[in-house]
Design a protein around this motif. Structure first.
Motif, mmCIF file in Angstrom:
data_model
loop_
_atom_site.group_PDB
_atom_site.id
_atom_site.type_symbol
_atom_site.label_atom_id
_atom_site.label_comp_id
_atom_site.label_asym_id
_atom_site.label_seq_id
_atom_site.Cartn_x
_atom_site.Cartn_y
_atom_site.Cartn_z
ATOM 1 N N ILE A 167 0.730 -1.266 -0.020
ATOM 2 C CA ILE A 167 -0.047 0.155 0.008
ATOM 3 C C ILE A 167 0.875 1.374 -0.070
ATOM 4 N N LEU A 168 1.992 1.234 0.900
ATOM 5 C CA LEU A 168 2.800 2.372 0.906
ATOM 6 C C LEU A 168 3.531 2.520 -0.527
ATOM 7 N N HIS A 169 3.933 1.483 -1.259
ATOM 8 C CA HIS A 169 4.753 1.397 -2.535
ATOM 9 C C HIS A 169 4.056 1.854 -3.477
ATOM 10 N N HIS A 170 2.643 1.264 -3.894
ATOM 11 C CA HIS A 170 1.876 1.359 -4.942
ATOM 12 C C HIS A 170 0.677 2.455 -4.987
ATOM 13 N N LEU A 171 0.590 2.771 -3.687
ATOM 14 C CA LEU A 171 -0.517 3.901 -3.248
ATOM 15 C C LEU A 171 -0.134 5.089 -2.543
ATOM 16 N N GLU A 172 0.351 4.958 -1.473
ATOM 17 C CA GLU A 172 0.593 6.251 -0.554
ATOM 18 C C GLU A 172 1.646 6.905 -1.375
ATOM 19 N N ILE A 173 2.721 6.482 -1.844
ATOM 20 C CA ILE A 173 3.820 7.162 -2.170
ATOM 21 C C ILE A 173 3.497 7.973 -3.582
ATOM 22 N N PRO A 174 2.993 7.380 -4.501
ATOM 23 C CA PRO A 174 2.471 7.942 -5.685
ATOM 24 C C PRO A 174 1.391 9.148 -5.479
ATOM 25 N N ALA A 175 0.488 8.722 -4.809
ATOM 26 C CA ALA A 175 -0.624 9.340 -4.480
ATOM 27 C C ALA A 175 -0.167 10.962 -3.643
ATOM 28 N N ALA A 176 0.876 10.844 -2.855
ATOM 29 C CA ALA A 176 1.320 11.850 -2.025
ATOM 30 C C ALA A 176 2.145 12.839 -2.661
ATOM 31 N N LEU A 177 2.913 12.072 -3.803
ATOM 32 C CA LEU A 177 3.894 13.060 -4.345
ATOM 33 C C LEU A 177 3.804 14.411 -4.917
ATOM 34 N N PRO A 178 2.684 14.614 -5.554
ATOM 35 C CA PRO A 178 2.317 16.123 -5.869
ATOM 36 C C PRO A 178 2.295 17.000 -4.866
ATOM 37 N N ILE A 179 1.621 16.468 -3.801
ATOM 38 C CA ILE A 179 1.826 17.610 -2.736
ATOM 39 C C ILE A 179 3.155 17.740 -1.868
ATOM 40 N N PHE A 180 3.702 16.612 -1.742
ATOM 41 C CA PHE A 180 5.153 16.515 -1.330
ATOM 42 C C PHE A 180 5.979 17.291 -2.026
ATOM 43 N N PHE A 181 5.896 17.456 -3.382
ATOM 44 C CA PHE A 181 6.852 18.293 -4.020
ATOM 45 C C PHE A 181 6.781 19.548 -3.993
#
Ligand SMILES: Nc1ncnc2c1ncn2[C@@H]1O[C@H](COP(=O)(O)OP(=O)(O)OP(=O)(O)O)[C@@H](O)[C@H]1O
Ligand SMILES: [Mg+2]
Lengths: 266, 251
Positions: free
Chosen positions: A175-189
């Motif tokens: 879930i972290l790898h396939h969902l949370e990281i890609p989904a959070a990336l725009p805001i993280f950047f």
């Protein structure tokens, strides 16, 4: 209008925009030149562009500029690295645990209210004028925007995707790898972009307070000897440094967020 | 209680769920009991808000019932393929990458997963769109990607929540045929929520009709139409009679 000519129009527009930017820069340089030539100010107050350029070349040849820039760059990169790493780890934990967030949030908010410029002397006093205190200052200044954006990024993952992953019996790691990281990336950047810009400021503030090398030190020394062209050189180098960092983050953003509409249309 | 049946894969017993809503709770399902046979195709009909999606979510293990329980024959939860009411495609994955997701989660390498996904792309008629981003798809296309994704890992139990709701009539009927074919060929157990009586009768072995909220099984109707089902069947008297029963039950 068909999409082809629309595309051409957009390309022309983009080209014109870039061209206009260059013209505006050239005009600014010219204005500076004229002010230095006819303003009647002594060179140690306002050196002309050519003074600065000559000083730049001399500093480049002597290796002085490279030495100070290298020191600042190292502080910035290490500070960015550690600040971002800790912010991501703590951000993920806070995003997952409301209780922990409530326990820690007064400290986080308070730490944000402390002007870093004001405690920089304290940090240098405690940790010495070496590189460590600068990494600490940069790390601290980078930490908060990245932390906040990591928390918001993870919280913004639509619950429907968690349902999908759980219906497929995905593990926490998946879930972290396939969902949370890609989904959070725009805001993280978004947070990383702010952090990258602030990091240069943090390093210079630390160096101005007390250090042996770095562009902040170079500014201090040159100011003391009325070597104003060198101050200009150092300031421009800092600007270029900040722009490069910003550019690298923007480039990563384009690379990783290619799926976002406004990015692939540009 | 439905009559006990020879080979159930799933037994639901008095499923009841109340969602907290600040004043006494929202009672969504009440004492829902039914059996599903291995390889049976069950359709669930019911008015909006009767808890159909909630029922699927319970069976998928996404939420726990307040009372009652459900058991799978195998003793453990079967491999599930789920199509949600919304397509739920991940925007950072291309069409084919979205379809590959379940296989990747099972640890299959990307190249092999891609080959499997390519077959499903053809099945749902999306050739040429493999490398598009979900944002470029129409609602119906996105839903077809979701259907392909639900099928790729060869699940034992398919849970479909109005899978054809956003498709145009022609595509929908083609998908009915495809789903029938897949179901016949791969012998899956299917529970499908739908709003269409015609769709329920065309595809299923049994139809459960839920009442208004709190949902309860109002009718458990056996669909004894011969297979394979043909288009013309929709105009037969028997089809009409079954449709009439369902219409009455839905009210
Ligand atoms: N997580 C939840 N929290 C609170 N209430 C919920 C939740 N999920 C569903 N409900 C409520 O339960 C009821 C049943 O919802 P559900 O989505 O299962 O209905 P449905 O039969 O699928 O309706 P539709 O045909 O419109 O899709 C609704 O009143 C809904 O508001
Ligand atoms: Mg629903």
């Amino acid at each position: 209008m068909d999409s082809n000519s629309l595309l051409k129009l957009r390309q022309t527009y983009n080209r014109t925009r870039r061209w206009l930017g260059l013209v505006s820069l050239a005009a600014g340089l010219l204005a500076w030149w004229l002010a230095a030539l006819y303003g009647g100010l002594p060179a140690f107050i306002l050196p002309s562009p050519s003074d600065v350029w000559t000083r730049f070349l001399r500093a480049l040849v002597s290796g002085e500029l490279a030495r100070h820039t290298g020191a600042t760059l190292l502080e910035v990169l290490l500070g960015l690295f550690f600040g971002t790493t800790f912010a991501i780890i703590l951000g993920y934990i806070l995003a997952k645990s409301r209780v922990l967030e409530q326990i820690l949030s007064p400290y986080l908010v308070a730490s944000q209210a402390v002007p870093l410029v004001a405690i920089a002397p304290l940090l240098v006093l405690w940790f010495g004028p070496g590189i460590f205190s600068k990494i600490l200052i940069v790390g601290l200044i980078v930490f908060f925007p990245v932390l906040v954006n990591t928390v918001f990024g993870i919280r913004a993952v639509p619950p429907a995707y968690y349902d999908l992953m759980r219906s497929l019996r995905a593990s926490r790691r998946q879930i972290l790898h396939h969902l949370e990281i890609p989904a959070a990336l725009p805001i993280f950047f978004g947070g990383l972009r702010i952090g990258a810009t602030l990091s240069v400021i943090g390093a210079v503030v630390g160096e101005l307070v007390g250090a042996n090398t770095g562009l902040g030190v170079l500014i201090n020394i040159s100011r003391g000897t009325f070597d104003t062209p060198m101050v200009f050189v150092a300031v421009f180098t800092l600007i270029v440094l900040a722009l490069c960092l910003y550019g690298i983050v923007a480039w990563m953003e384009r690379k990783f967020l290619i799926w976002q509409e406004h990015i692939s249309n540009n | 209680m439905p009559a006990s049946s020879p080979n159930p894969i799933l037994v639901a017993d008095k499923l009841t769920i109340t969602f907290p809503d600040g004043n006494g709770g929202l009672h969504a399902l009440n004492d829902v009991s039914f059996h599903v046979q291995v390889r049976e195709f069950v359709a669930v009909l019911g008015p909006s808000g009767s808890g159909k999606s909630t029922l699927l979510r319970i069976i998928a293990g996404l939420i726990a019932p307040t009372h009652g329980n459900y058991t799978f024959a195998s003793g453990q939860s079967p491999r599930i393929g789920m199509v949600f009411q919304q397509a739920n495609l991940m925007p950072w994955r291309t069409v084919i990458q979205n379809i590959m997701l379940p296989l990747e989660l099972q640890g299959m390498n990307a190249a092999e997963a891609r080959t499997h996904a390519q077959d499903l792309i053809e099945l749902v008629g999306l050739q040429g769109f493999e490398d598009n981003w979900p944002r470029d798809l129409s609602g119906g296309m996105a839903q077809r990607v979701a259907i392909a994704r639900a099928l790729i890992h060869d699940p034992d139990l398919l849970l479909l929540d109005e899978p054809f709701g956003s498709l145009d009539a022609l595509t929908r009927e083609r998908m009915w045929m495809e789903l029938s074919r897949i179901w016949q060929a791969r012998r899956k157990t299917v529970i499908m929520v739908t709003h269409s009586i015609e769709e329920a009768l065309f595809l299923s072995d049994r139809v459960l009709v839920l009442t208004q909220r709190p949902g309860n099984v109002k009718l458990d109707l056996k669909v004894d139409l011969p297979r394979p089902r043909k288009d013309e069947m929709r105009y037969t008297a028997h089809f009409g009679k079954l449709a009439g029963k369902l219409k009455d039950a839905i009210g």
